[in-house]
Design an enzyme around this catalytic site. Structure first.
Site, PDB file in Angstrom:
ATOM      1  N   PRO A 154       0.814  -1.226   7.473  1.00 11.69           N
ATOM      2  CA  PRO A 154       1.947  -1.333   6.561  1.00 11.69           C
ATOM      3  C   PRO A 154       3.260  -1.251   7.346  1.00 11.69           C
ATOM      4  CG  PRO A 154       1.267   0.937   6.656  1.00 11.69           C
ATOM      5  CD  PRO A 154       0.410   0.183   7.661  1.00 11.69           C
ATOM      6  N   LYS A 179      -3.138  -6.462  12.762  1.00 14.32           N
ATOM      7  CA  LYS A 179      -2.246  -7.337  11.998  1.00 14.32           C
ATOM      8  C   LYS A 179      -1.128  -6.452  11.446  1.00 14.32           C
ATOM      9  CE  LYS A 179      -1.043  -8.966   8.455  1.00 14.32           C
ATOM     10  NZ  LYS A 179       0.382  -8.841   8.012  1.00 14.32           N
ATOM     11  N   GLU A 255      -6.297   3.436   3.012  1.00 15.77           N
ATOM     12  CA  GLU A 255      -5.340   4.501   2.697  1.00 15.77           C
ATOM     13  C   GLU A 255      -4.256   3.848   1.846  1.00 15.77           C
ATOM     14  OE1 GLU A 255      -2.538   6.332   2.183  1.00 15.77           O
ATOM     15  OE2 GLU A 255      -1.936   6.417   4.294  1.00 15.77           O
ATOM     16  N   CYS A 289       3.481   7.209   1.650  1.00 15.58           N
ATOM     17  CA  CYS A 289       2.288   7.221   0.803  1.00 15.58           C
ATOM     18  C   CYS A 289       2.121   8.572   0.117  1.00 15.58           C
ATOM     19  CB  CYS A 289       1.065   6.895   1.637  1.00 15.58           C
ATOM     20  SG  CYS A 289       0.938   7.901   3.116  1.00 15.58           S
ATOM     21  N   GLU A 335      12.973  -7.311  -1.313  1.00 16.98           N
ATOM     22  CA  GLU A 335      11.928  -7.280  -2.343  1.00 16.98           C
ATOM     23  C   GLU A 335      11.611  -5.833  -2.751  1.00 16.98           C
ATOM     24  OE1 GLU A 335       8.443  -9.358  -0.968  1.00 16.98           O
ATOM     25  OE2 GLU A 335       7.261  -8.540  -2.621  1.00 16.98           O
ATOM     26  N   LYS A 339      12.224  -3.943  -6.307  1.00 20.51           N
ATOM     27  CA  LYS A 339      11.120  -3.289  -7.013  1.00 20.51           C
ATOM     28  C   LYS A 339      11.530  -1.867  -7.433  1.00 20.51           C
ATOM     29  CE  LYS A 339       6.499  -1.547  -6.224  1.00 20.51           C
ATOM     30  NZ  LYS A 339       5.438  -1.268  -5.282  1.00 20.51           N
ATOM     31  N   GLU A 386       3.274   3.912  -8.504  1.00 20.72           N
ATOM     32  CA  GLU A 386       3.916   4.283  -7.240  1.00 20.72           C
ATOM     33  C   GLU A 386       5.232   3.514  -7.105  1.00 20.72           C
ATOM     34  OE1 GLU A 386       2.044   3.094  -3.395  1.00 20.72           O
ATOM     35  OE2 GLU A 386       2.340   5.185  -2.843  1.00 20.72           O
ATOM     36  N   PHE A 388       7.635   4.093  -4.554  1.00 16.83           N
ATOM     37  CA  PHE A 388       7.879   3.868  -3.119  1.00 16.83           C
ATOM     38  C   PHE A 388       9.368   3.717  -2.832  1.00 16.83           C
ATOM     39  CE2 PHE A 388       5.791   2.432   0.956  1.00 16.83           C
ATOM     40  CZ  PHE A 388       4.825   3.407   0.950  1.00 16.83           C
TER      41      PHE A 388
HETATM   42  P1  NAI Z   1       0.731  -4.724   1.016  1.00 19.76           P
HETATM   43  O1  NAI Z   1      -0.464  -3.919   0.715  1.00 19.76           O
HETATM   44  O2  NAI Z   1       0.853  -6.081   0.407  1.00 19.76           O
HETATM   45  O3  NAI Z   1       0.875  -4.925   2.602  1.00 19.76           O
HETATM   46  C1  NAI Z   1       0.323  -4.068   3.581  1.00 19.76           C
HETATM   47  C2  NAI Z   1      -0.313  -4.896   4.687  1.00 19.76           C
HETATM   48  O4  NAI Z   1      -1.370  -5.687   4.145  1.00 19.76           O
HETATM   49  C3  NAI Z   1       0.625  -5.892   5.363  1.00 19.76           C
HETATM   50  O5  NAI Z   1       0.264  -5.973   6.730  1.00 19.76           O
HETATM   51  C4  NAI Z   1       0.285  -7.195   4.665  1.00 19.76           C
HETATM   52  O6  NAI Z   1       0.590  -8.351   5.426  1.00 19.76           O
HETATM   53  C5  NAI Z   1      -1.206  -7.058   4.485  1.00 19.76           C
HETATM   54  N1  NAI Z   1      -1.785  -7.865   3.407  1.00 19.76           N
HETATM   55  C6  NAI Z   1      -1.190  -8.256   2.247  1.00 19.76           C
HETATM   56  N2  NAI Z   1      -2.055  -8.957   1.502  1.00 19.76           N
HETATM   57  C7  NAI Z   1      -3.217  -9.016   2.197  1.00 19.76           C
HETATM   58  C8  NAI Z   1      -4.493  -9.609   1.945  1.00 19.76           C
HETATM   59  N3  NAI Z   1      -4.742 -10.260   0.818  1.00 19.76           N
HETATM   60  N4  NAI Z   1      -5.457  -9.445   2.870  1.00 19.76           N
HETATM   61  C9  NAI Z   1      -5.231  -8.768   4.002  1.00 19.76           C
HETATM   62  N5  NAI Z   1      -4.048  -8.207   4.300  1.00 19.76           N
HETATM   63  C10 NAI Z   1      -3.057  -8.315   3.409  1.00 19.76           C
HETATM   64  O7  NAI Z   1       1.997  -3.856   0.630  1.00 19.76           O
HETATM   65  P2  NAI Z   1       3.477  -4.361   0.311  1.00 19.76           P
HETATM   66  O8  NAI Z   1       3.436  -5.590  -0.519  1.00 19.76           O
HETATM   67  O9  NAI Z   1       4.209  -4.411   1.590  1.00 19.76           O
HETATM   68  O10 NAI Z   1       4.011  -3.153  -0.551  1.00 19.76           O
HETATM   69  C11 NAI Z   1       3.678  -3.071  -1.939  1.00 19.76           C
HETATM   70  C12 NAI Z   1       3.492  -1.641  -2.345  1.00 19.76           C
HETATM   71  O11 NAI Z   1       2.381  -1.095  -1.666  1.00 19.76           O
HETATM   72  C13 NAI Z   1       4.620  -0.693  -2.016  1.00 19.76           C
HETATM   73  O12 NAI Z   1       5.665  -0.769  -2.945  1.00 19.76           O
HETATM   74  C14 NAI Z   1       3.903   0.606  -2.050  1.00 19.76           C
HETATM   75  O13 NAI Z   1       3.750   1.035  -3.387  1.00 19.76           O
HETATM   76  C15 NAI Z   1       2.545   0.278  -1.475  1.00 19.76           C
HETATM   77  N6  NAI Z   1       2.439   0.596  -0.034  1.00 19.76           N
HETATM   78  C16 NAI Z   1       1.775   1.723   0.332  1.00 19.76           C
HETATM   79  C17 NAI Z   1       1.716   2.096   1.659  1.00 19.76           C
HETATM   80  C18 NAI Z   1       1.010   3.331   2.084  1.00 19.76           C
HETATM   81  O14 NAI Z   1       1.453   4.003   3.003  1.00 19.76           O
HETATM   82  N7  NAI Z   1      -0.126   3.655   1.525  1.00 19.76           N
HETATM   83  C19 NAI Z   1       2.372   1.313   2.707  1.00 19.76           C
HETATM   84  C20 NAI Z   1       2.988   0.103   2.231  1.00 19.76           C
HETATM   85  C21 NAI Z   1       3.026  -0.221   0.890  1.00 19.76           C
END
Ligand code: NAI
Ligand code: MG
Length: 486
Positions: A154, A179, A255, A289, A335, A339, A386, A388
């Site tokens: 992330p 990635k 996670e 998180c 973005e 949100k 969440e 965030f």
């Molecule tokens: P995301 O889950 O879309 O992105 C995280 C990672 O997954 C990035 O590297 C992204 O390129 C990759 N990814 C996205 N779609 C994928 C797919 N279909 N297959 C494989 N990899 C994929 O998170 P995003 O859109 O950046 O954030 C959305 C929300 O997610 C945030 O508002 C927050 O609520 C949550 N989030 C939680 C995190 C944590 O620490 N647990 C970290 C980041 C986001």
């Protein structure tokens, strides 16, 4: 002065290469929205190359597989030393690309170094058992690396995520394809260069920058990838678990964030509880998180707590994350800012009372005022999803039993906390709260030695702690007949 960006291409087999398609994408500074650099946009063809390099590096006769376990540990320690050498630069690059306050970024790099050294120390302590099996048998177990691992990162703590996942996988003897998140590709590339400098053999660590659909999905669907470790959204976590079952049965560690409850009892020390509660949700602009995004305050101190919490939030210094004294930077991108602002609007519409903040600051950069809502009800959207972002939601409660029930009334279960001077109440809460971490009279306290992960929709598996390498190992049972003819 902006930190120098040295690497913007893919890192495959210890080489810097352009994406096969030649495509690139822009990466930004969230402080002012300016373009920092163009970075290679990896896709399926590049993932195929990276996985095949990682597969070759995992071959039983490869240099990597033939290394002594202690030598793997020494390589990781060497890497930790190089990260320490470059700590200021890495902190600056993280802050530049992610918007994290510089002091915090440097502190997190230090935490990551501790994690790397902890993983290094585990490399030569991976041991099986000897087993008193029934019959004339002698059994023992071998713990062996699972294979090529896809590590999907992330953007909220890119260096910490990279180092924790990569070093644990390498301590176990795996090879990896990383990635990074599309918002924050730069520090992963800088760290890849340090792994090469440390002497990690070609193919052991590969980094493919790019997007989720494309590079991410190609990795999760690749038949030669044995395991995926992912940190990010619940939505994508669910996709990954499905993808992991499609081509081969990949192991997964997920996670996925949370909606973590922090409980403040009437007997809590407010001088501690108010700042911990604030940092627990405003730290890193709420992009954590384990953010304390549901703050339950007992009725006897509710009014006083709210007054102090609002005062605290109003005094947080917002600004350019590299400026001295600044405590609060921008959200990572437009973005995510939109949100969070959307959630604030929903909170107002549903009748939560806005005590301070709530607005974007300025028109360049992605800054949001630290925001406090009170009178939040459990069924409101801001109480369930969440956010965030820098939004503190305060709920009132009467009894410990009631608050445990309400704290657990969520699909998430990552973190939790309680401030009280009553040990029985604290331990009762710790026993019954459904969360992977419980903090008593503190919050966000997580170190290399302590396991981290979630109950329920907050994830699968644990990272860090003494068992962390198990997530990257298979157990092989070897059984020998001891039968002898007399
Ligand atoms: P995301 O889950 O879309 O992105 C995280 C990672 O997954 C990035 O590297 C992204 O390129 C990759 N990814 C996205 N779609 C994928 C797919 N279909 N297959 C494989 N990899 C994929 O998170 P995003 O859109 O950046 O954030 C959305 C929300 O997610 C945030 O508002 C927050 O609520 C949550 N989030 C939680 C995190 C944590 O620490 N647990 C970290 C980041 C986001
Ligand atoms: Mg997404």
């Amino acid at each position: 002065m902006a930190p120098l960006v040295k690497y913007t291409t893919l890192f495959i087999n210890n080489q810097w290469v352009d994406a096969k398609s030649g495509k690139t994408f822009e990466t930004f500074s969230p402080n002012d929205g300016s373009v920092i650099a163009r970075v290679s946009e990896g896709d399926k063809a590049d993932i195929d190359l990276a996985v095949s390099a990682a597969k070759a590096a995992f071959h039983r006769n490869s240099e990597w597989r033939l290394l002594d376990a202690s030598a793997r540990g020494r390589l990781l320690n060497k890497f930790a030393e190089l990260v320490e050498r470059d700590i200021q630069y890495l902190g600056e690059l993280e802050s530049y690309n992610n918007g994290m306050v510089l002091g915090m970024a440097v502190g997190i790099v230090q935490k990551s170094i501790n994690g790397a050294r902890y993983a290094a120390s585990l490399a030569d302590k991976i041991q099986g058992d000897t087993i008193p099996a029934d019959g004339d048998l002698f059994s023992y177990t071998l713990k062996q690396p699972v294979g090529v691992c896809g590590l999907i990162l992330p953007w909220n703590a890119p260096i910490l995520m990279f180092i924790n996942k990569v070093c644990t996988a390498l301590a176990a003897g795996c090879t990896v394809v990383v990635k990074p998140a599309e918002q924050t590709p730069l520090t992963s590339l800088a760290l890849a260069a340090l792994l090469k400098e440390a002497g990690v053999p070609a193919g052991v660590v590969n980094v493919v920058t790019g997007f989720g659909p494309g590079a991410g999905t190609s990795l999760t669907h690749h038949p030669d990838v044995a395991k995926i470790s992912f940190t990010g959204s619940l939505e994508v976590g669910k996709h990954i678990q499905q993808a992991a079952g499609k081509t081969n049965l990949k192991r997964v560690t997920l996670e996925l964030g949370g909606k973590s409850p922090l409980v403040i009892m009437n007997d809590a020390d407010l001088k501690l509880a108010v700042p911990f509660a604030a940092r627990g949700v405003f730290g890193n602009q709420g992009q954590m998180c384990f953010a304390a995004s549901r703050l339950f305050v007992q009725s006897g101190i509710y009014e006083q707590f709210v007054e102090e919490a609002v005062e605290f939030a109003k005094n947080i210094k917002v600004g350019n994350p590299v400026d001295p004294g600044v405590e609060h930077g921008p959200q990572v991108d437009r973005e995510m800012m939109a949100k969070v602002l959307g959630y604030i609007e929903k909170g107002k519409q549903e009748g939560a009372k806005l005590m301070c903040g709530g607005k974007r600051i300025g028109s360049t950069g992605y800054f949001i005022e630290p925001t406090v809502f009170v009178d939040v009800q459990d069924d409101m959207i801001i109480a369930r999803e969440e956010i965030f972002g820098p939004v503190q939601s305060i709920f009132k409660f009467e009894t410990l039993d009631e608050v445990i029930e309400r704290a657990n009334n969520t699909n998430y279960g990552l973190a939790s906390g309680i401030f009280t001077n009553n040990i029985n109440n604290a331990l009762h809460f710790a026993r019954h709260v459904e969360a992977g971490n419980v903090w008593i009279n503190t919050y966000l306290a997580s170190t290399a030695q302590t396991p981290f992960g979630g109950f329920k929709d907050s994830g699968v598996g644990r990272e860090k702690g003494i068992d962390c390498v198990d997530e990257y190992l298979e157990v092989k049972t070897v059984t020998i007949s001891l039968q002898k003819e007399f």
